[in-house]
Design an enzyme around this catalytic site. Structure first.
Site, PDB file in Angstrom:
ATOM      1  N   ASP A   1     -89.487  22.549 -23.865  1.00 54.42           N
ATOM      2  CA  ASP A   1     -88.863  23.759 -23.314  1.00 54.42           C
ATOM      3  C   ASP A   1     -89.927  24.815 -23.049  1.00 54.42           C
ATOM      4  O   ASP A   1     -90.913  24.928 -23.780  1.00 54.42           O
ATOM      5  CB  ASP A   1     -87.790  24.288 -24.289  1.00 54.42           C
ATOM      6  CG  ASP A   1     -86.713  25.113 -23.571  1.00 54.42           C
ATOM      7  OD1 ASP A   1     -86.845  25.362 -22.355  1.00 54.42           O
ATOM      8  OD2 ASP A   1     -85.743  25.504 -24.232  1.00 54.42           O
TER       9      ASP A   1
ATOM     10  N   GLU B   1     -77.540  24.392 -21.313  1.00 49.19           N
ATOM     11  CA  GLU B   1     -78.301  24.959 -22.432  1.00 49.19           C
ATOM     12  C   GLU B   1     -78.149  26.477 -22.446  1.00 49.19           C
ATOM     13  O   GLU B   1     -78.037  27.109 -23.488  1.00 49.19           O
ATOM     14  CB  GLU B   1     -79.789  24.581 -22.315  1.00 49.19           C
ATOM     15  CG  GLU B   1     -80.625  24.962 -23.543  1.00 49.19           C
ATOM     16  CD  GLU B   1     -81.369  26.286 -23.416  1.00 49.19           C
ATOM     17  OE1 GLU B   1     -82.013  26.704 -24.393  1.00 49.19           O
ATOM     18  OE2 GLU B   1     -81.313  26.935 -22.362  1.00 49.19           O
TER      19      GLU B   1
HETATM   20 ZN   LIG Z   1     -83.504  29.995 -20.705  1.00 42.33          ZN
END
Ligand SMILES: [Zn+2]
Ligand SMILES: *[C@@H]1O[C@H](CO)[C@@H](O)[C@H](O)[C@H]1NC(C)=O
Ligand SMILES: *[C@@H]1O[C@H](CO)[C@@H](O)[C@H](O)[C@H]1NC(C)=O
Ligand SMILES: *[C@@H]1O[C@H](CO)[C@@H](O)[C@H](O)[C@H]1NC(C)=O
Length: 401
Positions: free
Chosen positions: A250, A198
């Site tokens: 997240d 990511e």
């Molecule tokens: Zn990050």
């Protein structure tokens, strides 16, 4: 994560408008539906049958969190260690594991990546995905652990799988025995996706970020579902079109997160999560041990109030984007503003807050159970969870963390 976001930035608005008509014609049913609320005793069971903090406790070296909370940059041996830990945990539950490995070119050269996809029932015709990224950001100068980014979310996902597995199993058995089950949801399974790559190696651009998500979304768009149930439904369906929703976690784990509803079509899911929070908060489930700051009447919501003006005004750059662009329905559970420790060496265990993580964990258990129409036993809880919790808060106090 990409920060330079303005919610009213016209370009992003245009992008969203451009995306809308692409919604897949074969998309899975992602429509709003009434979720059946669990009873208070069912919720009490979910909250207490499996200690919701044990696996998120960094002082316990064998907790899921401790096993994930090491530097784990994509393409390194530590990244493989964490990936293998995630896989072995889910294999123990007998979940179907798929390793999506590939290489891509980064500003630091060619690197290998592996997304991990774990599915409770690979034969189900539809799935809800809970996802987070398991890699950590590369810094040439310092050690970075990424506790909120996103070790805590990954640990919560493993804990969720363990907590819900017996209930998913029970639902499957009931279905196989021909017992009356809610047809609408009975063929929806839970899938966990742990994205690799990511983080940008240098700085966030379209090609230096979300390597794993870009790869998987493109692959699933071209992969046709081969299981029998799906074939019976007639139209060939792609792996992408059989996703009901992608729920992406997240930057969670630090105190006082604030989550926004980004997308109109998942506003109802956002509301469902807020409803779970409200019921848990008022029932006193957020308090444990000596922790009283989240007592009924005192807890503050993690979800921003939705207003009429809320619409698809923009989104964060994150793993959901390649899916969103292909018409997948997304609920993005990210705190905004980002935690103060974001992309600094301070994003370590000290950034994480036990009561906050415990609260996320039980909210996810109840939310997913209601979404999947699972039925926890109506049993009164033992005191073991509370005893463990108060032991832990004593330990916490004496460590001064
Ligand atoms: Zn990050
Ligand atoms: C409490 O902790 C013990 C180990 O100290 C563990 O065996 C037990 O399962 C925990 N209880 C709960 C409800 O998690
Ligand atoms: C790998 O993880 C260990 C902790 O298990 C850590 O001590 C070590 O520095 C990490 N290696 C790299 C290259 O980051
Ligand atoms: C992916 O893994 C398989 C099996 O371990 C291996 O044969 C293959 O070469 C790998 N592919 C890439 C692109 O790394």
């Amino acid at each position: 994560m990409w920060t330079s976001l303005s919610f009213r930035f016209p370009l992003i608005l245009l992008l969203c408008v451009a995306i809308a008509p692409h919604r897949s014609l074969q998309a899975a049913s992602h429509d709003r539906r009434a979720l059946k609320e669990l009873s208070a005793t069912q919720i009490a069971t979910l909250v207490s049958q499996k200690d919701p903090l044990q696996q998120l406790d960094h002082t316990n070296p064998s907790s899921h969190l401790s096993r994930i909370l090491i530097p784990r940059v994509s393409g390194t041996a530590n990244n493989t260690l964490v990936k293998d830990y995630i896989i072995s945990t889910l294999r123990k539950l007998n979940w179907h594991i798929q390793e999506d490995n590939f290489t891509d070119t980064t500003p630091l050269g060619k690197k290998p990546f592996t997304n991990v996809i774990a599915t409770k029932d690979p034969k189900a015709s539809r799935r809800i995905i809970l996802a987070a990224h398991f890699d950590s950001k590369y810094f040439s100068t310092e050690e970075f652990l990424g506790a909120t980014d996103s070790a805590a979310s990954c640990a919560m996902m493993l804990d969720l799988a363990e907590a819900l597995d017996p209930l998913l199993e029970k639902r499957k058995k009931a279905q196989e025995a021909g017992e009356a089950v809610d047809d609408d949801v009975a063929d929806t399974t839970l899938q966990l996706v742990f994205f690799d790559g990511e983080e940008a190696f240098v700085s966030w651009t379209d090609t230096d970020s979300i390597y794993g998500a870009r790869h998987l979304a493109a692959k699933w768009q071209e992969t046709y579902v081969t299981n029998d149930k799906q074939r019976l439904l007639g139209n060939p369906m792609t792996e992408l079109s059989t996703i009901e929703h992608l729920v992406l976690l997240d930057l969670l784990g630090a105190p006082n997160p604030l989550i926004r509803s980004y997308f109109i079509d998942t506003a109802w899911l956002f509301d469902a999560m807020a409803s779970v929070e409200r019921r848990l908060g008022e029932s006193g489930a957020f308090t444990y041990g000596n922790e009283k700051s989240m007592a009924p009447g005192k807890w503050k919501s993690y979800f921003r109030k939705r207003t009429k003006e809320d619409s698809n005004l923009g989104y964060m750059g994150d793993d959901h984007v390649p899916f969103l662009q292909r018409g997948v329905s997304v609920l993005h559970v990210i705190t905004e503003p980002f935690p103060a420790v974001w992309h600094t060496p301070r994003d370590d265990a000290s950034a994480l807050d036990f009561p906050t993580m415990r609260r996320w964990n039980i909210m996810l258990r109840v939310f997913m159970s209601e979404y999947l129409n699972l039925s926890p036993e109506e049993v009164k809880t033992t005191r073991a969870d509370e005893q463990n919790a108060s032991k832990r808060s004593e330990a916490e106090l004496s460590h001064g963390s």
